[in-house]
Design an enzyme around this catalytic site. Sequence first.
Site, PDB file in Angstrom:
ATOM      1  CD  GLN A 265      -2.892  -0.761  -0.199  1.00  0.00           C
ATOM      2  OE1 GLN A 265      -2.872  -1.619  -1.078  1.00  0.00           O
ATOM      3  NE2 GLN A 265      -3.588   0.338  -0.328  1.00  0.00           N
TER       4      GLN A 265
ATOM      5  CG  HIS B 172      -1.267   2.613  -4.018  1.00  0.00           C
ATOM      6  ND1 HIS B 172      -1.788   2.535  -5.281  1.00  0.00           N
ATOM      7  CD2 HIS B 172      -1.628   1.459  -3.396  1.00  0.00           C
ATOM      8  CE1 HIS B 172      -2.429   1.389  -5.425  1.00  0.00           C
ATOM      9  NE2 HIS B 172      -2.346   0.718  -4.301  1.00  0.00           N
TER      10      HIS B 172
ATOM     11  CD  GLU C   8      -8.486   2.487   0.028  1.00  0.00           C
ATOM     12  OE1 GLU C   8      -8.759   2.609  -1.172  1.00  0.00           O
ATOM     13  OE2 GLU C   8      -7.407   2.876   0.518  1.00  0.00           O
ATOM     14  CG  HIS C   9      -7.376  -1.755   1.030  1.00  0.00           C
ATOM     15  ND1 HIS C   9      -6.832  -0.503   0.766  1.00  0.00           N
ATOM     16  CD2 HIS C   9      -7.932  -2.178  -0.136  1.00  0.00           C
ATOM     17  CE1 HIS C   9      -7.043  -0.194  -0.496  1.00  0.00           C
ATOM     18  NE2 HIS C   9      -7.701  -1.179  -1.068  1.00  0.00           N
TER      19      HIS C   9
ATOM     20  CG  ASP D 266      -5.094  -3.486  -4.895  1.00  0.00           C
ATOM     21  OD1 ASP D 266      -6.074  -2.940  -4.351  1.00  0.00           O
ATOM     22  OD2 ASP D 266      -3.925  -3.356  -4.481  1.00  0.00           O
TER      23      ASP D 266
ATOM     24  CG  HIS E 228     -49.765  18.720   2.093  1.00  0.00           C
ATOM     25  ND1 HIS E 228     -49.429  20.029   1.916  1.00  0.00           N
ATOM     26  CD2 HIS E 228     -48.634  17.992   1.846  1.00  0.00           C
ATOM     27  CE1 HIS E 228     -48.137  20.117   1.587  1.00  0.00           C
ATOM     28  NE2 HIS E 228     -47.646  18.892   1.528  1.00  0.00           N
TER      29      HIS E 228
END
Length: 439
Positions: free
Chosen positions: A267, A270, A336-337, A370, A429
């Site tokens: 990770q 990235h 996230e992961h 991924d 109404h």
Amino acid sequence: MLRRLDLRAEPLPRPAALRTLLPRADVDVDTVLHQVRPIVEDVRERGVEAALEYAERFERVRPTAVRVPSQTLNGALAALDPAVRTALETSIERARKVHGDQRRRDVVTDVVPGGTVTERFVPVRRVGLYAPGGLAVYPSSVVMNVVPAQAAGVESLVVASPPQAEHGGLPHPTILAAAALLGVDEVWAVGGAQAVALLAYGGTDTDGAELEPVDMVTGPGNIYLTAAKRMLRGLIGIDAEAGPTEIAVLADAGADARHVAADLISQAEHDPSAASVLVTTSEELAGAVDAELARQVPDTKHTERIRTALTGPQSGTVLVTDLDDGVAVVDAYAAEHLEIQTADAREVALRVRNAGAIFVGPYAPVSLGDYCAGSNHVLPTGGCARHSGGLSVQTFLRGVHLVEYTEEALRDVADQVVTLAAAEDLPAHGQAVTARFPR
């Protein structure tokens, strides 16, 4: 290598307090809004001409046109490395299998005799799908965006990806090939904030062809793209405001330090602001992971990027007393992961409430997700997994209620409608109902 946060001495703080203690990237989209707003407004006013000028400024290349010709897409697919094509086909096949099972069916509820509510699931008509092209090129993101949109029944798709100087002002050839492989014939060579603006407002291409605006934009990108999505939300739908990617690994003493270290590195590769967090009950494992990082990081291709990410304030090791505390910590972090590398990993995973995606056991690394697990890798970041899920078929569907009542069914509930309308001081109404039943 990883900084330490030891939570073993005192009772574990409550979730809100935990969130302030845990490592996390400090990203504030508001800080770049003043830079992005003029870009968005310029594209709104001048369209393609402005987008091409920003490409020249930011990407160091000015495409001859925004839309990539169909023959160029087909040529990129024909020239694609056969091994890459096979890998992409595997990714597409598995993603289609998973996302095909997500498509919801219309539901008819018989509320009362003569009164029904039908929930129809209607796809967004036209969607812009963003594939980043900064520090890395992501054909996998093309797959992860396109497959659920197609499974939802979206009828019009456009993939946007930054033009690249080394490829003559076109997006990366692998991006183009992935789009062609998926049957997408509309690709725009535009990136960043200007891409979101052009997708939202549309324009006229350099050859006079219309670039039709979209109803929704999905896909990850940098902080400038995220700021543009925030600015234009409402004019267009968006999936999420994605921040730097992140991984958390919940591990006990039985985890393999080599695996854990390799996954944290994957990770960190990235982006320098990517977050890699280890949560463990074992100080010995924490030390072994540090030793493995020291051994493995120098052998990576992107050593400096990885080292910056791993030593930044967004990364670290969190020591906890037991797995109960570990689950509480990863729930507060809402990664996230999230990888679970413990004994009885599936049982532990089922106790976790907050994560974009959970990877269970030693043979389900994030890298699998991924590319080829079949799951989607466009996932909530920055703790948003506490309230949001990842990209899916549902992202592209809208639930629309069809309300059908007979005269008698309406008559039976008319008094209740009138009563509630009066309680809210909205008498018209109620009159809209009683007008149908003149006395």
